[in-house]
Each structure stands twice: as C-alpha cells, then as structure tokens.
Design an enzyme around this catalytic site. Structure first.
Site, PDB file in Angstrom:
ATOM      1  N   LYS A 175       0.841  -1.195   0.000  1.00 47.85           N
ATOM      2  CA  LYS A 175       0.000   0.000   0.000  1.00 47.85           C
ATOM      3  C   LYS A 175       0.880   1.250   0.000  1.00 47.85           C
ATOM      4  CE  LYS A 175      -3.692  -2.627   0.682  1.00 47.85           C
ATOM      5  NZ  LYS A 175      -4.789  -2.782  -0.294  1.00 47.85           N
ATOM      6  N   HIS A 294      -6.441 -13.365  -7.817  1.00 44.91           N
ATOM      7  CA  HIS A 294      -7.297 -12.383  -7.155  1.00 44.91           C
ATOM      8  C   HIS A 294      -8.684 -12.439  -7.784  1.00 44.91           C
ATOM      9  CE1 HIS A 294      -8.862  -8.663  -5.456  1.00 44.91           C
ATOM     10  NE2 HIS A 294      -7.872  -8.720  -4.589  1.00 44.91           N
TER      11      HIS A 294
END
Length: 476
Positions: A175, A294
């Site tokens: 992140k 994902h």
C-alpha cells in the site's frame, strides 16, 4: 383465442411461445454420474408456475428456444437437453424456488470453463419470465473435471517449493495500492519480507500504469526477494501481477518473471477472463511458477442473494481453470464472508472429496478425484488481534494476508511484518500445545507481546479496530 394463448398472454408471454415444462420439466429423471448438476435460486414473474420457470431455465441454458423449430427433428433432443428434475421452495420466501437442472456432458467443450459458463449462466439470466435467477452451486462430475489441468501445482508442491510446513503462510499487499514508483515499491517489499513475511503482493489493479511500468516493478521486486532471502535464509516471493490487456502481453510478463527466477505470479481471473486464466495456468505448470489468483469483480456477480452466481461456483470454476491461491474472504475482517458459508467453499477449494451439506451452502457432493487443491487467502481489514481466529478458522493450508495490518505499524514496514510473524508463531505453538484459540486467543497474543516490542506496538494501535455491526448479505 386458444386456451394456450390466453394463458400465455395472462403472464406476459406472446402467442406462439411453447410450454417449456412439457419438454424440459422431468421430475422422473434419474441423474447420471456424468451429468453436470446445477442448483438455481429462481424467482419467477407473478403468474409463472415454478415448474414452467425451472423448465425455462433448463431449456434456455441448453438446447431450447422460445418456439418449436423444424431443425429439432435433425438431432436427438432427448440426448442433449437440460432437464429440470427437482424443485423445492425456499424456506421463508414463498416467491423463490431452488430448481435443480441436469446437463448431459456432451453439451460442453472439454477443458473449457468459458464454454461451460456461456451455456449455464448465459442468456438465461436475462429471461423475461424470471424476476431473478442465481446459480447457487454446481456438481462437476469426474468425467468432466478430468479434462482440466486444474491448479498449476497445488498445496503440497507449493510447500515443497517454499520449504515451509506446519503453519499458515503470511503475506502483505503493498500500500498505497497505486502511486508508488517502482523503486519505492520494491523497497516496501524488501522491508516486509525481511521482517518475516513469506510473500508480498501486487494489488489487483496494479498492472502497468504511467507511475510504475510492469517491467520496472518486476525488476525491483525481484531484487527485494533475493536480498530478503539472503538475509533471512528463507524462501520469499512477491505476487507479480501479470494481468494485461491481451493474453499475449500477459504471457510476456509471465515469461519475464520466470527469467528473473521469482517463484510466483498473479492474475485477476474474473476481469482477465477464464480463457486467459487457463492459458496462464498452463504456462505456470510448464515453467515452474506458482499462480496467485485475485477475485476482483466477484462481488458484482455474487453479492446479491437473489440474482447472479454464488462464489462457491466461482471457486469451483477457478479450481478447474487453475490457480494455486485465491482470495476467499476472512470471516473476521472488513469484507463479506459468513463463517460456515466461507468454510464451505474453502473446503471445495482444498479438499479432494466434499460431502453435500446444506447448512454450509453445499448443494451437491463433489469429488475432485486427483485434481490439486487451492490455498485460500484471507485478506482484507485484518490485523494481529485477528490472528488467533484466522489460525483457528483457516488452519495451516492458507495464506493470511495483512496489508494495512503490516504497513500501518507505527514503527514501519519491517516491524509490522515482525509483529505478524510473532503473532502467528505464538498462535501455532499454542494450538499445537492443545490450547483453544477461539477462547484464549487474546491471552495468547498478550503473552507474546511480553517478548516482542513490535507485536506490543501493533496490539496497542489496533486494539479498537473492528468491522462489526454490518448485516451479512451472504446467508443460507
């Protein structure tokens, strides 16, 4: 006006539409071991009987059309048609029914999830006679599943490649998910891996944007992996997202990852598509790469209870198409995931044989025969206080992935990784000693804080963070 025309007009049909139930509703049918079985949650339009609605689903997802055509006589309709063989009301909802449909195997191309879904969840979902339609589950017979390669490697091969046993694996999504330069991105990967994580991860929407082109990211992440491995003596990995605008570009990225010598790549299997995913899965098996999956876009498909497709179906499709990991929800984090339902599709991902269990949403017994299993990934809003619950819920064959729960540590990325590793090791040791993680979890974490300042700092900053109070959408 004939009685048939009057009946159809009263429920919104036009003259000439045939009664599907005359051909496609067959309650006397005995299913075959080679049939693909589907359980649909059907909400008919007012005035449409459930038998007609279920038969319409069977027809429109197999051989049928809205009227009789002369070419029906040129084939064996009885051999190829789908059949609605059982209907049951949904408890508590008088307007909904579970309709069971059997499809003969010859309707589907071997080894193609794309073709299977094009029929079973194709145009039928826009059929006017239905207010809503949801595919709850599929039974994939061994005769069909054996036409698929499945996961590139599977759980045991991955553990052997990584030389890691007896505990869940730890990961972290880097992140902020967008905006970092490739060099700063690689630095964050290195710090997390050096701190004790097994994997770091590209976020699902990191592909090749102006701020960080894919080739630069791959190089800096590979450097981070090798440096962390040299310092820790452990095998490390980073999920390099190979998802791209074309299959050719996707494979080019996977080839470069292999040339760098990294252990794993990644794909967004729903936005990328099943054809692309199967192509990448085959490449990964042939070239020794693990494949992380994902599920971006899944909630568009599976979140509404009345319409769409349940994630357990998407999970089965992924196991056939191929992937070694897939995100599965956390039960305890920020994303949707009710415990029993989540554990139901986790078993469908990992186990060889799964019994029918309606309490967990499993409508059919599923036998995967020898197809390798997929490791579920728990990710989304989790931190060190969740570690006992995650270890107890998911067991050893899982990846526990802490993004903000690593990078949000007040002392930095490496201390955040160390805190998670200490918490995990403490939980695994306590479990192996026979302690109850569900009941004693907080005490186990507090005790570990006494000999890990990094864990103590993490526990302090996240002690009030919870994602409770929201009603689950995905319920039985």
């Amino acid at each position: 006006m004939s009685p048939q025309t009057e009946t159809k007009a009263s429920v919104g049909f036009k003259a000439g539409v045939k009664d599907y139930k005359l051909t496609y509703y067959t309650p006397e049918y005995e299913t075959k071991d080679t049939d693909i079985l589907a359980a649909f949650r059907v909400t008919p339009q007012l005035g449409v009987p459930p038998e007609e609605a279920g038969a319409a689903v069977a027809a429109e997802s197999s051989t049928g059309t809205w009227t009789t055509v002369w070419t029906d006589g040129l084939t064996s309709l009885d051999r190829y048609k789908g059949r609605c063989y059982h209907i049951e009301p949904v408890p508590g909802d008088p307007d909904q029914y579970i309709c069971y449909v059997a499809y003969p195997l010859d309707l589907f191309e071997e080894g193609s999830v794309t073709n299977m879904f094009t029929s079973i969840v194709g145009n039928v979902f826009g059929f006017k006679a239905l207010r809503a339609l949801r595919l709850e589950d599929l039974r994939i017979p061994p005769a069909y599943s054996k036409t698929f390669q499945g996961p590139p490697h599977g759980i045991q091969v991955e553990r052997d490649k990584l030389n890691k046993y007896g505990r869940p694996l730890l990961g972290c999504t880097i992140k902020p998910k967008l905006g970092l330069s490739a060099k700063n991105y690689g630095r964050a990967c290195y710090e997390c891996l050096r701190g004790g994580l097994d994997f770091t991860k590209d976020d699902e929407n990191v592909n090749s944007q102006p701020f960080m082109r894919w080739r630069d990211r791959f190089v800096f992440c590979a450097e981070a992996i090798y440096k962390a491995q040299a310092e820790t003596g452990e095998i490390k990995g980073h999920y390099l997202n190979a998802t791209a605008g074309t299959c050719e570009e996707m494979i080019k990225r996977a080839v470069f990852a292999r040339e760098l010598g990294v252990p794993i790549v990644m794909h967004d299997y729903l936005t990328g598509g099943f054809t692309a995913n199967t192509t990448l899965s085959h490449y990964c098996r042939d070239n020794g790469l693990l494949l992380h999956i994902h599920r971006a876009m899944h909630a568009v498909i599976d979140r509404q209870k009345n319409h769409g497709m349940h994630f357990r179906v998407l999970a089965k499709a992924l196991r056939m198409s191929g992937g070694d990991h897939i995100h599965s929800g956390t039960v305890v984090g920020k994303l949707e995931g009710e415990r029993e339902i989540t554990l139901g599709f986790v078993d469908l991902l990992r186990d060889d044989f799964i019994e029918k269990d309606r309490s967990r949403g499993i409508f059919f017994t599923q036998d995967w025969v020898s197809m390798p299993g997929v490791i579920p990934v728990a990710s989304g809003g989790i931190h060190v206080w969740h570690m006992p619950a995650l270890t107890e819920i998911f067991g050893d064959d899982s990846v526990l992935q802490f993004g903000g729960g690593t990078l949000g540590h007040p002392w930095g990325n490496a201390p955040g990784a160390a805190a998670n590793r200490v918490a995990l090791e403490a939980c695994v040791q306590a479990r192996n000693e026979g302690r109850d993680l569900a009941r004693e979890g907080n005490e186990i974490i507090k005790a570990a804080c006494k000999w890990s300042a990094e864990l103590a700092a993490a526990c302090e900053i996240w002690k009030e963070i919870k994602f409770d109070g929201f009603k689950a959408m995905d319920t039985i």
